[in-house]
Design an enzyme around this catalytic site. Sequence first.
Site, PDB file in Angstrom:
ATOM      1  N   ASP A 279       0.936  -1.247  -0.073  1.00  0.00           N
ATOM      2  CA  ASP A 279      -0.594  -0.284  -0.075  1.00  0.00           C
ATOM      3  C   ASP A 279       0.936   1.395  -0.378  1.00  0.00           C
ATOM      4  O   ASP A 279       0.841   2.456   0.757  1.00  0.00           O
ATOM      5  CB  ASP A 279      -1.235  -0.367   1.068  1.00  0.00           C
ATOM      6  CG  ASP A 279      -0.260  -0.068   2.609  1.00  0.00           C
ATOM      7  OD1 ASP A 279       0.776  -0.257   2.822  1.00  0.00           O
ATOM      8  OD2 ASP A 279      -0.623   0.161   3.660  1.00  0.00           O
TER       9      ASP A 279
ATOM     10  N   HIS B 256      24.871   2.774 -17.188  1.00  0.00           N
ATOM     11  CA  HIS B 256      23.588   3.444 -16.779  1.00  0.00           C
ATOM     12  C   HIS B 256      23.775   2.587 -15.563  1.00  0.00           C
ATOM     13  O   HIS B 256      22.599   2.232 -14.707  1.00  0.00           O
ATOM     14  CB  HIS B 256      22.260   3.230 -17.614  1.00  0.00           C
ATOM     15  CG  HIS B 256      22.173   3.851 -18.944  1.00  0.00           C
ATOM     16  ND1 HIS B 256      21.333   3.713 -19.086  1.00  0.00           N
ATOM     17  CD2 HIS B 256      22.308   5.413 -18.553  1.00  0.00           C
ATOM     18  CE1 HIS B 256      20.731   4.704 -20.404  1.00  0.00           C
ATOM     19  NE2 HIS B 256      21.616   5.880 -19.576  1.00  0.00           N
TER      20      HIS B 256
ATOM     21  N   ASP C  69      26.420  11.423 -12.867  1.00  0.00           N
ATOM     22  CA  ASP C  69      25.611  12.260 -13.256  1.00  0.00           C
ATOM     23  C   ASP C  69      24.311  12.407 -12.607  1.00  0.00           C
ATOM     24  O   ASP C  69      23.369  10.593 -12.061  1.00  0.00           O
ATOM     25  CB  ASP C  69      25.555  11.249 -14.510  1.00  0.00           C
ATOM     26  CG  ASP C  69      23.990  11.503 -15.647  1.00  0.00           C
ATOM     27  OD1 ASP C  69      23.487  12.259 -15.068  1.00  0.00           O
ATOM     28  OD2 ASP C  69      24.125  10.632 -16.610  1.00  0.00           O
TER      29      ASP C  69
ATOM     30  N   ASP D 134      20.368  18.261 -16.463  1.00  0.00           N
ATOM     31  CA  ASP D 134      21.179  17.001 -16.344  1.00  0.00           C
ATOM     32  C   ASP D 134      22.699  17.343 -16.718  1.00  0.00           C
ATOM     33  O   ASP D 134      23.078  17.274 -18.013  1.00  0.00           O
ATOM     34  CB  ASP D 134      20.645  16.398 -17.963  1.00  0.00           C
ATOM     35  CG  ASP D 134      21.023  14.697 -18.130  1.00  0.00           C
ATOM     36  OD1 ASP D 134      21.046  14.308 -17.157  1.00  0.00           O
ATOM     37  OD2 ASP D 134      20.575  14.784 -18.726  1.00  0.00           O
TER      38      ASP D 134
ATOM     39  N   HIS E  68      27.317   6.221 -27.024  1.00  0.00           N
ATOM     40  CA  HIS E  68      26.191   6.645 -26.657  1.00  0.00           C
ATOM     41  C   HIS E  68      26.070   7.659 -27.937  1.00  0.00           C
ATOM     42  O   HIS E  68      27.307   8.278 -28.135  1.00  0.00           O
ATOM     43  CB  HIS E  68      25.921   7.184 -25.674  1.00  0.00           C
ATOM     44  CG  HIS E  68      27.040   7.427 -24.736  1.00  0.00           C
ATOM     45  ND1 HIS E  68      26.900   9.039 -25.105  1.00  0.00           N
ATOM     46  CD2 HIS E  68      27.585   7.130 -23.858  1.00  0.00           C
ATOM     47  CE1 HIS E  68      27.525   9.829 -23.716  1.00  0.00           C
ATOM     48  NE2 HIS E  68      28.155   8.744 -23.810  1.00  0.00           N
TER      49      HIS E  68
ATOM     50  N   HIS F 286      21.058  15.228 -26.470  1.00  0.00           N
ATOM     51  CA  HIS F 286      19.109  14.863 -26.401  1.00  0.00           C
ATOM     52  C   HIS F 286      18.576  15.905 -26.098  1.00  0.00           C
ATOM     53  O   HIS F 286      18.834  17.152 -24.895  1.00  0.00           O
ATOM     54  CB  HIS F 286      18.540  13.348 -25.776  1.00  0.00           C
ATOM     55  CG  HIS F 286      19.201  13.507 -24.323  1.00  0.00           C
ATOM     56  ND1 HIS F 286      18.780  14.725 -22.703  1.00  0.00           N
ATOM     57  CD2 HIS F 286      20.224  13.426 -23.258  1.00  0.00           C
ATOM     58  CE1 HIS F 286      19.485  14.556 -21.616  1.00  0.00           C
ATOM     59  NE2 HIS F 286      20.249  13.746 -22.185  1.00  0.00           N
TER      60      HIS F 286
ATOM     61  N   HIS G 178      14.731  13.541 -20.880  1.00  0.00           N
ATOM     62  CA  HIS G 178      14.774  13.408 -22.413  1.00  0.00           C
ATOM     63  C   HIS G 178      13.616  13.849 -23.221  1.00  0.00           C
ATOM     64  O   HIS G 178      12.840  13.115 -23.312  1.00  0.00           O
ATOM     65  CB  HIS G 178      14.864  11.497 -22.571  1.00  0.00           C
ATOM     66  CG  HIS G 178      16.640  11.096 -21.696  1.00  0.00           C
ATOM     67  ND1 HIS G 178      16.114  10.287 -21.675  1.00  0.00           N
ATOM     68  CD2 HIS G 178      17.658  11.692 -22.076  1.00  0.00           C
ATOM     69  CE1 HIS G 178      17.932   9.839 -20.879  1.00  0.00           C
ATOM     70  NE2 HIS G 178      18.317  10.903 -21.969  1.00  0.00           N
TER      71      HIS G 178
ATOM     72  N   GLU H 279      26.964  15.857 -23.817  1.00  0.00           N
ATOM     73  CA  GLU H 279      27.513  14.845 -23.024  1.00  0.00           C
ATOM     74  C   GLU H 279      28.747  13.832 -23.824  1.00  0.00           C
ATOM     75  O   GLU H 279      28.382  12.234 -23.421  1.00  0.00           O
ATOM     76  CB  GLU H 279      26.325  14.082 -22.432  1.00  0.00           C
ATOM     77  CG  GLU H 279      25.007  13.262 -22.926  1.00  0.00           C
ATOM     78  CD  GLU H 279      24.488  12.588 -22.133  1.00  0.00           C
ATOM     79  OE1 GLU H 279      24.857  12.329 -21.213  1.00  0.00           O
ATOM     80  OE2 GLU H 279      23.253  12.853 -22.741  1.00  0.00           O
TER      81      GLU H 279
ATOM     82  N   TYR I 127      34.617   5.012 -22.802  1.00  0.00           N
ATOM     83  CA  TYR I 127      34.678   3.887 -21.226  1.00  0.00           C
ATOM     84  C   TYR I 127      35.547   3.218 -21.823  1.00  0.00           C
ATOM     85  O   TYR I 127      35.156   2.517 -22.674  1.00  0.00           O
ATOM     86  CB  TYR I 127      32.852   4.190 -21.503  1.00  0.00           C
ATOM     87  CG  TYR I 127      32.165   4.515 -21.441  1.00  0.00           C
ATOM     88  CD1 TYR I 127      31.740   5.696 -20.190  1.00  0.00           C
ATOM     89  CD2 TYR I 127      31.943   5.581 -22.358  1.00  0.00           C
ATOM     90  CE1 TYR I 127      31.108   6.924 -20.469  1.00  0.00           C
ATOM     91  CE2 TYR I 127      31.250   6.777 -22.810  1.00  0.00           C
ATOM     92  CZ  TYR I 127      30.303   7.276 -20.869  1.00  0.00           C
ATOM     93  OH  TYR I 127      29.745   8.374 -21.134  1.00  0.00           O
TER      94      TYR I 127
ATOM     95  N   ARG J 112      32.857  10.727 -18.468  1.00  0.00           N
ATOM     96  CA  ARG J 112      31.667  11.672 -19.299  1.00  0.00           C
ATOM     97  C   ARG J 112      31.350  12.895 -18.526  1.00  0.00           C
ATOM     98  O   ARG J 112      31.925  12.815 -17.057  1.00  0.00           O
ATOM     99  CB  ARG J 112      30.135  11.020 -18.884  1.00  0.00           C
ATOM    100  CG  ARG J 112      28.824  11.556 -19.710  1.00  0.00           C
ATOM    101  CD  ARG J 112      28.157  11.371 -20.081  1.00  0.00           C
ATOM    102  NE  ARG J 112      27.484  10.186 -18.562  1.00  0.00           N
ATOM    103  CZ  ARG J 112      26.998   9.046 -18.018  1.00  0.00           C
ATOM    104  NH1 ARG J 112      27.952   8.466 -19.225  1.00  0.00           N
ATOM    105  NH2 ARG J 112      26.417   8.693 -17.358  1.00  0.00           N
TER     106      ARG J 112
ATOM    107  N   GLU K 204      29.134  15.860 -19.011  1.00  0.00           N
ATOM    108  CA  GLU K 204      27.785  16.670 -19.830  1.00  0.00           C
ATOM    109  C   GLU K 204      27.177  17.576 -19.068  1.00  0.00           C
ATOM    110  O   GLU K 204      27.051  17.798 -17.766  1.00  0.00           O
ATOM    111  CB  GLU K 204      26.722  15.611 -19.195  1.00  0.00           C
ATOM    112  CG  GLU K 204      24.996  15.917 -19.411  1.00  0.00           C
ATOM    113  CD  GLU K 204      24.569  14.982 -20.032  1.00  0.00           C
ATOM    114  OE1 GLU K 204      24.683  13.830 -17.954  1.00  0.00           O
ATOM    115  OE2 GLU K 204      23.355  14.713 -20.311  1.00  0.00           O
TER     116      GLU K 204
HETATM  117 MN   LIG Z   1      21.839  13.438 -20.511  1.00  0.00          MN
END
Ligand SMILES: [Mn+2]
Length: 445
Positions: A46, A249, A266, A277, A356, A360, A367, A391, A395, A413, A415
């Site tokens: 719940d 991710h 990130d 972002d 990648h 975006h 996004h 970004e 890697y 990265r 960004e």
């Molecule tokens: Mn991003």
Amino acid sequence: MALAPPFPPEVLATRRALVLRRMAEIAPGSSVAVFPATPVAVRNHDVDHPYRADSDLFWLTGFEEPEAVAVLATGEKPFTLFVRPRDPEKETWTGRRSGVEGAKKAFGADAAFTVDALDKELPELVAGKGTLFYRLGAVDPAFDARIARILQGLRMRARAGAAAPARIEDPGQIVHELRLRKRPEELIALRKAVEITRRAHLAAMQTGRPGSHEYEVQAALEREFRGGGGRGWGYYPIVAAGPNATVLHYNENSDPVREGDLVLVDAGGEVDLYTADVTRTFPAGGRFSEAQRAAYELVLGAADEAIAQTRPGATIDELHEGAVRHLTTGMVKLGLLEGDVDKLIKDGAFRHYYMHRTSHWLGLDVHDAGNYRDERGGPRKLEPGMVFTVEPGLYIAPDDEKAPEKLRGIGIRIEDDILVTDGGHENLTAAIPRTVAEVERSARR
Ligand SMILES: [Mn+2]
């Protein structure tokens, strides 16, 4: 739950007027648009997930209560809002509701009903309209089924003079185009989100020292997002130390931070449902090693190059191609790739270390909504008011035997959030440490 919209009512009225005008252009004659709320999601038993309004519905109305339905229609009363009823007993448990009075007074609805009147009133609003704007397969499958039932019901009543719309159009083609070009009040919210995000990344750089844990860094971020007056994060933060940063991710955020690690964070805070972002990568010990520094400078150079190209008329594809060329050239210099840069780009060899895209759209959704192609299917040209990320990353898996040993396990990265302006661009997140010197200063031990 907010009993008034976070933006002035006239701002929201203007947005709806723009949508109605576009509806008339796309569908001459009568039309109606229906926007349902995101359903409440059960977390377990719940306990519900914290509620987050649907971005289209929020953009149109500023209304954030669950179960709401907004209707825009040609004719006398263009804006109808269905809302949960006032209920003193329930409100004692779950908080104040706007009710139909609040929907009209605070949110500017021309007409308002409680949600239990949907079955009766929504068909009436749809009946006789030439076109229904409804985004099937987007927000709530149960509401998709409700729309199908309404259409079926109207067709069954054809002999009694009822008429179902002959056309169904996606309102996304209107609302998402408008969301793509940020208005002044939206940029104010975004800048606030950027400011709490700046403080959060500084706190992360100070927290993520050797001996700490990724979750402590996450806690430092969240303290700034919420403590800075934001709603919290706009997307679940990634805190990845050492080789975890090579998992795009990764968000378990549970491992120790070790001496010699780079820490990739990130994370972006959310203000009035607009999210920043931002990714930064810093050395846990406060100083980049020589190899880390070379890799970092490469990614930073790619970011700077893509950002420098940003101006009205440029395309996200061009920025991506610029970043890829810069990264591929650097991969050869670092000994990650061998051969002719043009051929390595053509063959996609860089994807082994940069898999990648570079950008975006950014706004209410991390996004964000909006087409990446123009009407002819080509890459669309940037226009003032558009906001997007740049970004680039690098890697190198810890077990990549083709990579020089000292580079293995490095994930980087960087960004930033970029606003297209008349004269070029503004890096909204430029004040968040990003050069080697700035990052080392902020991560000083
Ligand atoms: Mn991003």
